[in-house]
Design an enzyme around this catalytic site. Structure first.
Site, PDB file in Angstrom:
ATOM      1  N   GLY A 117     -37.884  34.296  14.639  1.00 15.85           N
ATOM      2  CA  GLY A 117     -37.255  34.996  12.961  1.00 15.85           C
ATOM      3  C   GLY A 117     -36.930  33.847  12.499  1.00 15.85           C
ATOM      4  O   GLY A 117     -36.877  32.338  13.179  1.00 15.85           O
ATOM      5  N   ASP A 118     -35.892  33.694  11.364  1.00 17.57           N
ATOM      6  CA  ASP A 118     -36.359  32.837  10.501  1.00 17.57           C
ATOM      7  C   ASP A 118     -36.892  31.703  10.186  1.00 17.57           C
ATOM      8  O   ASP A 118     -36.727  30.684   9.624  1.00 17.57           O
ATOM      9  CB  ASP A 118     -34.890  31.851  11.112  1.00 17.57           C
ATOM     10  CG  ASP A 118     -33.717  33.102  10.758  1.00 17.57           C
ATOM     11  OD1 ASP A 118     -33.596  33.904  10.639  1.00 17.57           O
ATOM     12  OD2 ASP A 118     -33.325  32.454  11.845  1.00 17.57           O
ATOM     13  N   LYS A 123     -39.111  34.044   5.594  1.00 22.05           N
ATOM     14  CA  LYS A 123     -39.812  35.576   5.847  1.00 22.05           C
ATOM     15  C   LYS A 123     -39.982  35.691   3.525  1.00 22.05           C
ATOM     16  O   LYS A 123     -40.331  35.894   3.472  1.00 22.05           O
ATOM     17  CB  LYS A 123     -40.032  36.404   6.226  1.00 22.05           C
ATOM     18  CG  LYS A 123     -40.745  36.273   7.985  1.00 22.05           C
ATOM     19  CD  LYS A 123     -40.045  37.400   8.782  1.00 22.05           C
ATOM     20  CE  LYS A 123     -38.100  37.306   8.762  1.00 22.05           C
ATOM     21  NZ  LYS A 123     -38.550  36.241   9.744  1.00 22.05           N
ATOM     22  N   ALA A 171     -30.639  40.858   9.780  1.00 20.76           N
ATOM     23  CA  ALA A 171     -31.853  39.846   9.029  1.00 20.76           C
ATOM     24  C   ALA A 171     -31.172  39.329   7.753  1.00 20.76           C
ATOM     25  O   ALA A 171     -30.411  40.080   7.057  1.00 20.76           O
ATOM     26  CB  ALA A 171     -32.772  40.807   8.189  1.00 20.76           C
ATOM     27  N   GLY A 172     -31.078  38.213   8.124  1.00 19.26           N
ATOM     28  CA  GLY A 172     -31.023  37.711   6.746  1.00 19.26           C
ATOM     29  C   GLY A 172     -32.111  36.319   5.841  1.00 19.26           C
ATOM     30  O   GLY A 172     -32.656  35.732   6.155  1.00 19.26           O
ATOM     31  N   HIS A 173     -32.812  37.179   4.855  1.00 18.61           N
ATOM     32  CA  HIS A 173     -33.762  36.349   4.038  1.00 18.61           C
ATOM     33  C   HIS A 173     -33.282  35.380   2.955  1.00 18.61           C
ATOM     34  O   HIS A 173     -32.531  36.335   2.033  1.00 18.61           O
ATOM     35  CB  HIS A 173     -34.919  37.060   3.598  1.00 18.61           C
ATOM     36  CG  HIS A 173     -36.014  38.124   5.500  1.00 18.61           C
ATOM     37  ND1 HIS A 173     -36.249  39.651   5.036  1.00 18.61           N
ATOM     38  CD2 HIS A 173     -34.638  37.659   6.504  1.00 18.61           C
ATOM     39  CE1 HIS A 173     -36.574  39.456   6.255  1.00 18.61           C
ATOM     40  NE2 HIS A 173     -35.679  38.938   7.013  1.00 18.61           N
ATOM     41  N   GLN A 220     -36.387  39.932  11.956  1.00 16.67           N
ATOM     42  CA  GLN A 220     -37.059  39.032  12.264  1.00 16.67           C
ATOM     43  C   GLN A 220     -38.134  38.594  12.876  1.00 16.67           C
ATOM     44  O   GLN A 220     -39.265  37.785  12.255  1.00 16.67           O
ATOM     45  CB  GLN A 220     -36.959  40.558  13.797  1.00 16.67           C
ATOM     46  CG  GLN A 220     -34.992  40.787  14.200  1.00 16.67           C
ATOM     47  CD  GLN A 220     -34.857  41.198  13.000  1.00 16.67           C
ATOM     48  OE1 GLN A 220     -34.568  42.792  13.266  1.00 16.67           O
ATOM     49  NE2 GLN A 220     -33.842  41.228  11.740  1.00 16.67           N
TER      50      GLN A 220
HETATM   51  P1  GDP Z   1     -36.250  34.428   6.873  1.00 11.15           P
HETATM   52  O1  GDP Z   1     -35.283  34.490   7.920  1.00 11.15           O
HETATM   53  O2  GDP Z   1     -38.203  34.132   8.345  1.00 11.15           O
HETATM   54  O3  GDP Z   1     -36.228  34.787   5.597  1.00 11.15           O
HETATM   55  O4  GDP Z   1     -35.782  33.162   7.106  1.00 11.15           O
HETATM   56  P2  GDP Z   1     -34.341  32.712   6.918  1.00 11.15           P
HETATM   57  O5  GDP Z   1     -33.656  32.909   5.135  1.00 11.15           O
HETATM   58  O6  GDP Z   1     -33.428  33.212   7.996  1.00 11.15           O
HETATM   59  O7  GDP Z   1     -34.397  30.917   6.972  1.00 11.15           O
HETATM   60  C1  GDP Z   1     -35.310  30.270   6.680  1.00 11.15           C
HETATM   61  C2  GDP Z   1     -34.856  28.874   5.791  1.00 11.15           C
HETATM   62  O8  GDP Z   1     -35.577  28.147   5.642  1.00 11.15           O
HETATM   63  C3  GDP Z   1     -33.710  29.400   4.197  1.00 11.15           C
HETATM   64  O9  GDP Z   1     -33.012  28.457   4.692  1.00 11.15           O
HETATM   65  C4  GDP Z   1     -34.795  29.092   3.367  1.00 11.15           C
HETATM   66  O10 GDP Z   1     -34.343  28.517   2.425  1.00 11.15           O
HETATM   67  C5  GDP Z   1     -35.297  27.669   3.829  1.00 11.15           C
HETATM   68  N1  GDP Z   1     -36.750  27.259   3.839  1.00 11.15           N
HETATM   69  C6  GDP Z   1     -37.212  28.573   3.791  1.00 11.15           C
HETATM   70  N2  GDP Z   1     -39.095  27.700   3.280  1.00 11.15           N
HETATM   71  C7  GDP Z   1     -38.611  26.025   3.209  1.00 11.15           C
HETATM   72  C8  GDP Z   1     -39.390  25.354   4.066  1.00 11.15           C
HETATM   73  O11 GDP Z   1     -40.135  24.866   3.844  1.00 11.15           O
HETATM   74  N3  GDP Z   1     -38.861  23.861   4.023  1.00 11.15           N
HETATM   75  C9  GDP Z   1     -37.480  23.767   3.957  1.00 11.15           C
HETATM   76  N4  GDP Z   1     -36.588  22.818   4.264  1.00 11.15           N
HETATM   77  N5  GDP Z   1     -36.937  24.773   4.172  1.00 11.15           N
HETATM   78  C10 GDP Z   1     -37.069  25.953   4.138  1.00 11.15           C
HETATM   79  P1  IMO Z   2     -34.576  37.299   9.985  1.00  9.00           P
HETATM   80  O1  IMO Z   2     -35.471  38.665   9.983  1.00  9.00           O
HETATM   81  C1  IMO Z   2     -32.902  34.913  13.558  1.00  9.00           C
HETATM   82  C2  IMO Z   2     -31.677  37.660  17.079  1.00  9.00           C
HETATM   83  C3  IMO Z   2     -30.380  37.477  17.449  1.00  9.00           C
HETATM   84  C4  IMO Z   2     -30.081  37.730  18.756  1.00  9.00           C
HETATM   85  C5  IMO Z   2     -30.837  38.660  19.004  1.00  9.00           C
HETATM   86  C6  IMO Z   2     -30.221  39.868  18.730  1.00  9.00           C
HETATM   87  O2  IMO Z   2     -33.223  36.748   9.337  1.00  9.00           O
HETATM   88  O3  IMO Z   2     -35.522  36.626  10.929  1.00  9.00           O
HETATM   89  P2  IMO Z   2     -29.389  41.975  17.115  1.00  9.00           P
HETATM   90  O4  IMO Z   2     -28.585  41.221  16.352  1.00  9.00           O
HETATM   91  O5  IMO Z   2     -30.742  42.272  16.705  1.00  9.00           O
HETATM   92  O6  IMO Z   2     -29.096  43.177  18.431  1.00  9.00           O
HETATM   93  O7  IMO Z   2     -29.174  40.650  17.956  1.00  9.00           O
HETATM   94  O8  IMO Z   2     -31.493  38.960  17.773  1.00  9.00           O
HETATM   95  N1  IMO Z   2     -31.759  37.678  15.701  1.00  9.00           N
HETATM   96  C7  IMO Z   2     -32.292  36.849  14.164  1.00  9.00           C
HETATM   97  N2  IMO Z   2     -32.877  35.648  15.426  1.00  9.00           N
HETATM   98  N3  IMO Z   2     -34.058  36.024  12.292  1.00  9.00           N
HETATM   99  C8  IMO Z   2     -33.107  37.292  12.686  1.00  9.00           C
HETATM  100  O9  IMO Z   2     -33.160  38.069  11.283  1.00  9.00           O
HETATM  101  C9  IMO Z   2     -32.359  37.645  13.760  1.00  9.00           C
HETATM  102  N4  IMO Z   2     -32.049  39.273  14.005  1.00  9.00           N
HETATM  103  C10 IMO Z   2     -32.169  39.263  15.382  1.00  9.00           C
HETATM  104  O10 IMO Z   2     -29.329  36.096  17.402  1.00  9.00           O
HETATM  105  O11 IMO Z   2     -30.192  36.589  19.616  1.00  9.00           O
HETATM  106 MG    MG Z   3     -32.985  34.785   8.773  1.00 14.33          MG
END
Ligand code: GDP
Ligand code: IMO
Ligand code: MG
Length: 431
Positions: free
Chosen positions: A12-13, A16, A39-41, A222
């Site tokens: 995850g993270d 996306k 999720a946190g996008h 995720q």
């Molecule tokens: P998601 O859950 O897959 O949408 O990803 P998140 O938003 O949770 O986490 C990605 C983090 O990396 C966020 O803070 C984005 O702003 C940041 N991010 C995305 N692409 C890049 C990159 O190419 N470089 C850097 N430094 N940060 C990025």
């Molecule tokens: P995005 O979409 C990263 C992880 C949690 C925990 C496990 C189970 O932003 O990539 P849950 O709340 O689903 O029961 O948690 O999955 N987890 C994530 N880690 N990014 C996420 O979403 C996640 N959603 C759940 O930290 O380990």
């Molecule tokens: Mg995220």
């Protein structure tokens, strides 16, 4: 036209949200197919940083239909907050946002049960985001869940009360203390709010779009290593985070899936418990966390950091049928003179293998690393692949050779603009 799927290949993270927002202008429809407020996008553009939890990441682009699909577990309280937070952007959510009537509802006692279950697990806890995801999917599969469509039915209150009674029995058994009335008040207000939006049979919407030759992007939440079947069970989430999940989570036939975009960070992170073979519990890990600002977008928890894990990536490419790779956060590796990549695992008995195994929870494995020279300079302002430092191109070439799939986008920063298109992709016209 077919439906393209975009999903995370790690824990995850991966970024996306950023890439869905980047690609969205070439799609007519963007649809979330699983997960929920766990999720946190994050999206960044025009000096705005915004985190979406349940609303699809196409929402900021004009004239796009955004769908919350049937595979999602939806918390109306969080959705209401999300919608209110979007108020300042003047978006027409009442016409652009469509919510499946078949999406499951997260009710307050799901969140309480999540907390109670985690507490009961003690040091074996999953590290859940505590958003009620597990309990909501549990009710879905035990066929007692409430769905978005139920909120307009006359029997809703009775169904709700029956479900809450069974939850309260479990909460008593787990000796978990709670205060429900305040949470319920907030929930019922949010239900009323939700009923103003387009509650639809979204499978018709998606399939009509396919028939009408409109383009659809399915947005995963995720990552594949958190998948309920193929992730590092039991330290996983409760949904199918894979390309196949887009079929069941939106009602799309497998033959209508087109491109599968797999997103990965140039290194690895994980938030929550569970195995992480390449985790760096040292200075390098700390530097990565700082440089990458690796703190959860939903919970704010520090993310565990480590080097890229190729066996894991090969595995998730395989189970998803990934057709194109996008490498995120390349800029975070700017600070390293040397970059390591895990190419295989070494087991306690000395055996070595590049095969990812789901049951690694039970085994002690050590990564085997290949060391590459880092580029060790800023990537700021570089907008063309040919201008990248040679060491970064070598890193990409090395990964492509091992993974067997082209890396077509390289992200060099959080902003929409910090995105380098490698190939003559159809994304070439975007932005
Ligand atoms: P998601 O859950 O897959 O949408 O990803 P998140 O938003 O949770 O986490 C990605 C983090 O990396 C966020 O803070 C984005 O702003 C940041 N991010 C995305 N692409 C890049 C990159 O190419 N470089 C850097 N430094 N940060 C990025
Ligand atoms: P995005 O979409 C990263 C992880 C949690 C925990 C496990 C189970 O932003 O990539 P849950 O709340 O689903 O029961 O948690 O999955 N987890 C994530 N880690 N990014 C996420 O979403 C996640 N959603 C759940 O930290 O380990
Ligand atoms: Mg995220």
């Amino acid at each position: 036209m077919s439906v393209d799927v975009l999903l995370g290949l790690q824990w995850g993270d991966e970024g996306k949200g950023k890439i869905v927002d980047f690609l969205a202008p070439q799609y007519n429809v963007v649809a979330r197919f699983q997960g929920g407020p766990n999720a946190g996008h994050t999206l960044e553009f025009d000096n705005i940083k915004h985190v979406l939890h349940q609303i699809p990441s196409g929402i900021f682009r004009k004239d796009i239909t955004n769908i919350i699909g049937n595979g999602v577990v939806l918390d109306p309280v969080i959705l209401r907050k999300e919608i209110q937070n979007l108020g300042k952007f003047n978006l027409d959510l009442k016409s652009n946002l469509h919510i499946s009537k078949k999406a499951q509802l997260i009710i307050p006692t799901h969140r309480l049960l999540d907390a109670a279950n985690e507490k009961a697990k003690g040091d074996k806890k999953i590290g859940s985001t505590l958003k009620g995801i597990g309990p909501a999917y549990q009710d879905k599969y035990s066929r007692q869940g409430l769905r978005v469509g139920d909120i307009v039915s006359s029997g809703f209150q009775v169904k709700y009360k029956t479900l809450v009674q069974s939850h309260e029995a479990m909460l008593r058994f787990l000796e978990f203390e709670y205060d429900l009335p305040a949470l319920e008040n907030e929930f019922f207000n949010a239900i009323e709010f939700l009923s103003q939006f387009k509650l639809v049979d979204s499978e018709h919407l998606v399939n009509q779009a396919v028939i009408d030759k409109k383009s659809v992007l399915a947005e995963g939440a995720q990552g594949s290593l958190l998948d309920i079947d193929f992730g590092s069970y039991p330290f996983v989430t409760s949904s199918s985070t894979m390309a196949a999940g887009a079929c069941t989570g939106l009602g799309i036939a497998p033959r209508n899936i087109g491109e599968v975009y797999g997103i990965f960070k140039a290194y690895c992170t994980r938030v929550g418990s569970g195995p992480f073979p390449t985790e760096l519990d040292n200075d390098d890990g700390e530097r990565m966390r700082k440089e990458g600002n690796e703190f959860g977008a939903t919970t704010g928890r520090p993310r565990r950091c480590g080097w890229l894990d190729l066996p894991a990536l090969k595995y998730t490419i395989m189970i998803n049928g990934v057709t194109q790779l996008f490498m995120m956060k390349a800029d975070v590796l700017n600070i390293f003179e040397e970059i390591k990549v895990c190419t295989a695992y070494r087991y306690q008995d000395g055996r070595q293998s590049d095969r990812f195994v789901g049951d690694m929870v039970e085994q002690s494995i050590e990564p085997v690393y290949k060391t590459l020279k880092g580029w060790n300079r800023s990537l700021e302002g570089i907008s063309s692949y040919k201008d990248f430092p040679q060491e970064l191109k070598d890193y990409v070439a090395f990964l492509e050779k091992d993974l067997g799939v082209p890396i077509n986008i390289i992200s060099t920063g959080p902003d929409r603009k910090e995105t380098v298109i490698r190939d003559t992709l159809k994304v070439a016209e975007v932005n």
